[in-house]
Design a protein around this motif. Structure first.
Motif, PDB file in Angstrom:
ATOM      1  N   LEU A 111      45.721  49.219 -47.037  1.00 41.51           N
ATOM      2  CA  LEU A 111      44.236  48.639 -47.343  1.00 41.51           C
ATOM      3  C   LEU A 111      43.338  49.581 -46.899  1.00 41.51           C
ATOM      4  O   LEU A 111      42.246  49.569 -47.400  1.00 41.51           O
ATOM      5  CB  LEU A 111      44.230  47.348 -46.250  1.00 41.51           C
ATOM      6  CG  LEU A 111      42.820  46.751 -46.644  1.00 41.51           C
ATOM      7  CD1 LEU A 111      42.819  46.386 -48.125  1.00 41.51           C
ATOM      8  CD2 LEU A 111      42.766  45.149 -45.993  1.00 41.51           C
ATOM      9  N   ASN A 149      40.526  53.776 -39.213  1.00 39.55           N
ATOM     10  CA  ASN A 149      40.741  52.396 -39.016  1.00 39.55           C
ATOM     11  C   ASN A 149      39.444  51.627 -38.789  1.00 39.55           C
ATOM     12  O   ASN A 149      39.205  51.030 -37.711  1.00 39.55           O
ATOM     13  CB  ASN A 149      41.933  52.279 -37.978  1.00 39.55           C
ATOM     14  CG  ASN A 149      42.215  50.687 -37.605  1.00 39.55           C
ATOM     15  OD1 ASN A 149      42.073  49.894 -38.610  1.00 39.55           O
ATOM     16  ND2 ASN A 149      42.905  50.360 -36.592  1.00 39.55           N
ATOM     17  N   VAL A 150      38.788  51.691 -39.775  1.00 38.49           N
ATOM     18  CA  VAL A 150      37.383  51.042 -39.780  1.00 38.49           C
ATOM     19  C   VAL A 150      37.520  49.525 -39.596  1.00 38.49           C
ATOM     20  O   VAL A 150      38.461  48.848 -39.718  1.00 38.49           O
ATOM     21  CB  VAL A 150      36.617  51.022 -41.103  1.00 38.49           C
ATOM     22  CG1 VAL A 150      35.287  51.156 -41.074  1.00 38.49           C
ATOM     23  CG2 VAL A 150      37.178  52.154 -42.044  1.00 38.49           C
ATOM     24  N   SER A 151      36.199  49.293 -38.588  1.00 36.00           N
ATOM     25  CA  SER A 151      36.201  47.996 -38.100  1.00 36.00           C
ATOM     26  C   SER A 151      35.409  47.019 -39.109  1.00 36.00           C
ATOM     27  O   SER A 151      34.625  47.846 -39.887  1.00 36.00           O
ATOM     28  CB  SER A 151      35.502  48.021 -36.647  1.00 36.00           C
ATOM     29  OG  SER A 151      34.127  48.201 -36.837  1.00 36.00           O
ATOM     30  N   PHE A 175      35.312  36.058 -41.812  1.00 38.08           N
ATOM     31  CA  PHE A 175      36.456  36.603 -41.855  1.00 38.08           C
ATOM     32  C   PHE A 175      37.593  35.457 -40.752  1.00 38.08           C
ATOM     33  O   PHE A 175      38.264  35.017 -41.413  1.00 38.08           O
ATOM     34  CB  PHE A 175      36.758  37.901 -41.189  1.00 38.08           C
ATOM     35  CG  PHE A 175      38.320  38.310 -41.114  1.00 38.08           C
ATOM     36  CD1 PHE A 175      38.995  38.783 -42.313  1.00 38.08           C
ATOM     37  CD2 PHE A 175      39.068  38.453 -40.085  1.00 38.08           C
ATOM     38  CE1 PHE A 175      40.293  38.881 -42.333  1.00 38.08           C
ATOM     39  CE2 PHE A 175      40.260  38.622 -40.005  1.00 38.08           C
ATOM     40  CZ  PHE A 175      41.030  38.944 -41.156  1.00 38.08           C
ATOM     41  N   ASN A 185      35.639  42.388 -33.340  1.00 39.59           N
ATOM     42  CA  ASN A 185      35.117  43.327 -34.345  1.00 39.59           C
ATOM     43  C   ASN A 185      36.544  43.827 -34.832  1.00 39.59           C
ATOM     44  O   ASN A 185      36.718  45.084 -34.488  1.00 39.59           O
ATOM     45  CB  ASN A 185      34.431  44.407 -34.005  1.00 39.59           C
ATOM     46  CG  ASN A 185      33.841  45.375 -35.034  1.00 39.59           C
ATOM     47  OD1 ASN A 185      33.901  44.864 -36.244  1.00 39.59           O
ATOM     48  ND2 ASN A 185      32.971  46.435 -34.617  1.00 39.59           N
ATOM     49  N   VAL A 186      37.165  43.211 -35.592  1.00 43.36           N
ATOM     50  CA  VAL A 186      38.585  43.666 -36.023  1.00 43.36           C
ATOM     51  C   VAL A 186      38.764  44.667 -36.978  1.00 43.36           C
ATOM     52  O   VAL A 186      37.892  44.902 -37.628  1.00 43.36           O
ATOM     53  CB  VAL A 186      39.294  42.395 -36.886  1.00 43.36           C
ATOM     54  CG1 VAL A 186      40.691  42.420 -36.855  1.00 43.36           C
ATOM     55  CG2 VAL A 186      38.823  41.198 -36.461  1.00 43.36           C
ATOM     56  N   SER A 187      39.687  45.596 -37.073  1.00 40.71           N
ATOM     57  CA  SER A 187      39.914  46.690 -37.481  1.00 40.71           C
ATOM     58  C   SER A 187      40.716  46.220 -38.847  1.00 40.71           C
ATOM     59  O   SER A 187      41.301  45.255 -39.018  1.00 40.71           O
ATOM     60  CB  SER A 187      40.729  47.732 -36.557  1.00 40.71           C
ATOM     61  OG  SER A 187      42.016  47.508 -36.697  1.00 40.71           O
ATOM     62  N   ILE A 188      40.418  47.395 -39.841  1.00 45.13           N
ATOM     63  CA  ILE A 188      41.028  47.152 -41.318  1.00 45.13           C
ATOM     64  C   ILE A 188      42.413  47.003 -41.197  1.00 45.13           C
ATOM     65  O   ILE A 188      43.125  46.235 -42.195  1.00 45.13           O
ATOM     66  CB  ILE A 188      40.794  48.025 -42.114  1.00 45.13           C
ATOM     67  CG1 ILE A 188      40.759  47.670 -43.718  1.00 45.13           C
ATOM     68  CG2 ILE A 188      41.238  49.258 -41.783  1.00 45.13           C
ATOM     69  CD1 ILE A 188      40.051  48.249 -44.877  1.00 45.13           C
ATOM     70  N   GLN A 189      43.180  47.580 -40.102  1.00 47.94           N
ATOM     71  CA  GLN A 189      44.587  47.497 -40.103  1.00 47.94           C
ATOM     72  C   GLN A 189      45.035  46.044 -39.661  1.00 47.94           C
ATOM     73  O   GLN A 189      46.141  45.549 -40.099  1.00 47.94           O
ATOM     74  CB  GLN A 189      45.310  48.577 -39.111  1.00 47.94           C
ATOM     75  CG  GLN A 189      45.088  50.348 -39.848  1.00 47.94           C
ATOM     76  CD  GLN A 189      45.665  51.203 -38.811  1.00 47.94           C
ATOM     77  OE1 GLN A 189      46.157  50.886 -37.563  1.00 47.94           O
ATOM     78  NE2 GLN A 189      45.483  52.248 -38.983  1.00 47.94           N
ATOM     79  N   ILE A 234      43.257  43.497 -40.155  1.00 50.65           N
ATOM     80  CA  ILE A 234      42.801  42.634 -41.106  1.00 50.65           C
ATOM     81  C   ILE A 234      43.851  42.613 -42.050  1.00 50.65           C
ATOM     82  O   ILE A 234      44.319  41.589 -42.628  1.00 50.65           O
ATOM     83  CB  ILE A 234      41.628  43.152 -41.754  1.00 50.65           C
ATOM     84  CG1 ILE A 234      40.280  43.068 -40.984  1.00 50.65           C
ATOM     85  CG2 ILE A 234      41.311  42.392 -43.276  1.00 50.65           C
ATOM     86  CD1 ILE A 234      39.022  43.539 -41.471  1.00 50.65           C
ATOM     87  N   GLU A 235      44.532  43.610 -42.516  1.00 51.60           N
ATOM     88  CA  GLU A 235      45.887  43.680 -43.180  1.00 51.60           C
ATOM     89  C   GLU A 235      46.796  42.714 -42.764  1.00 51.60           C
ATOM     90  O   GLU A 235      47.510  41.965 -43.735  1.00 51.60           O
ATOM     91  CB  GLU A 235      46.315  45.213 -43.855  1.00 51.60           C
ATOM     92  CG  GLU A 235      47.090  45.097 -44.778  1.00 51.60           C
ATOM     93  CD  GLU A 235      47.394  46.676 -45.347  1.00 51.60           C
ATOM     94  OE1 GLU A 235      47.036  47.536 -44.476  1.00 51.60           O
ATOM     95  OE2 GLU A 235      47.787  46.919 -46.331  1.00 51.60           O
ATOM     96  N   VAL A 253      44.789  40.389 -50.965  1.00 49.36           N
ATOM     97  CA  VAL A 253      43.744  40.675 -50.565  1.00 49.36           C
ATOM     98  C   VAL A 253      42.584  40.288 -51.533  1.00 49.36           C
ATOM     99  O   VAL A 253      41.683  39.456 -51.048  1.00 49.36           O
ATOM    100  CB  VAL A 253      43.505  42.143 -50.519  1.00 49.36           C
ATOM    101  CG1 VAL A 253      42.244  42.632 -49.872  1.00 49.36           C
ATOM    102  CG2 VAL A 253      44.525  42.704 -49.321  1.00 49.36           C
TER     103      VAL A 253
END
Lengths: 76, 76
Positions: free
Chosen positions: A3, A45-47, B7, B45-49, B51-52, B62
């Motif tokens: 992702l 690894n964007v927030s 989210f 403030n979750v990271s995209i990793q 989130i995945e 997604v």
DNA sequence: TCAATATGTGACGTATAGTCCGTTGACTTA
DNA sequence: TAAGTCAACGGACTATACGTCACATATTGA
């Protein structure tokens, strides 16, 4: 393709469609120019807060941002 | 309501639809139970990793995760 | 009443996100 | 040649997310 990489790919796609430079988009989003580069290249690894900033700067609804074939499973 | 909160709200919605506990979902996602709690409550403030990980654990594409009216601008 | 289950909170050390400065190479235009 | 724009990279630094813990609360059932 995870992702993180897909996100960067999608950002680049939408940015280029608007003929913006990375720097111009970064400025609109309120993040660093060099950080925008690494985001597009899927290196960071964007927030979720920065995800929101970038999507907002791209002037597209969250829904539409992710409503792309890019995010379909199995895409290379 | 920012994206971070939306989210969490969406995660909770989909989790409850599957009648999973936070702990069960956290286990599937490979993250801590208490961390899942704070994600759902929009406190992190979750990271995209991550989130995945969560979206994958919810077993939803997604695209579909974000294709919800929750993410439409102007929603309370 | 006790035990089990589910959710929520505050705090903390560690890992890393994100900024700031500069450089490089590719490309374009004068 | 020279000057400008753009994308990418690297090092050093600061801010903050990650991951976990002890503890608390509420509910349900034996």
């Amino acid at each position: 393709m995870n992702l993180q990489e897909l996100f960067g790919k999608r950002v680049r796609e939408l940015r280029q469609k608007q003929e913006l430079s990375q720097e111009a988009l970064a400025f609109k989003a309120g993040i660093d120019r060099t950080y925008m580069t690494s985001i597009e290249n899927g290196k960071r690894n964007v927030s979720i807060q920065n995800i929101e900033k970038v999507i907002t700067a791209l002037d597209v609804p969250v829904k539409d941002f992710f409503a792309s074939d890019i995010f379909i499973e199995g895409k290379k």
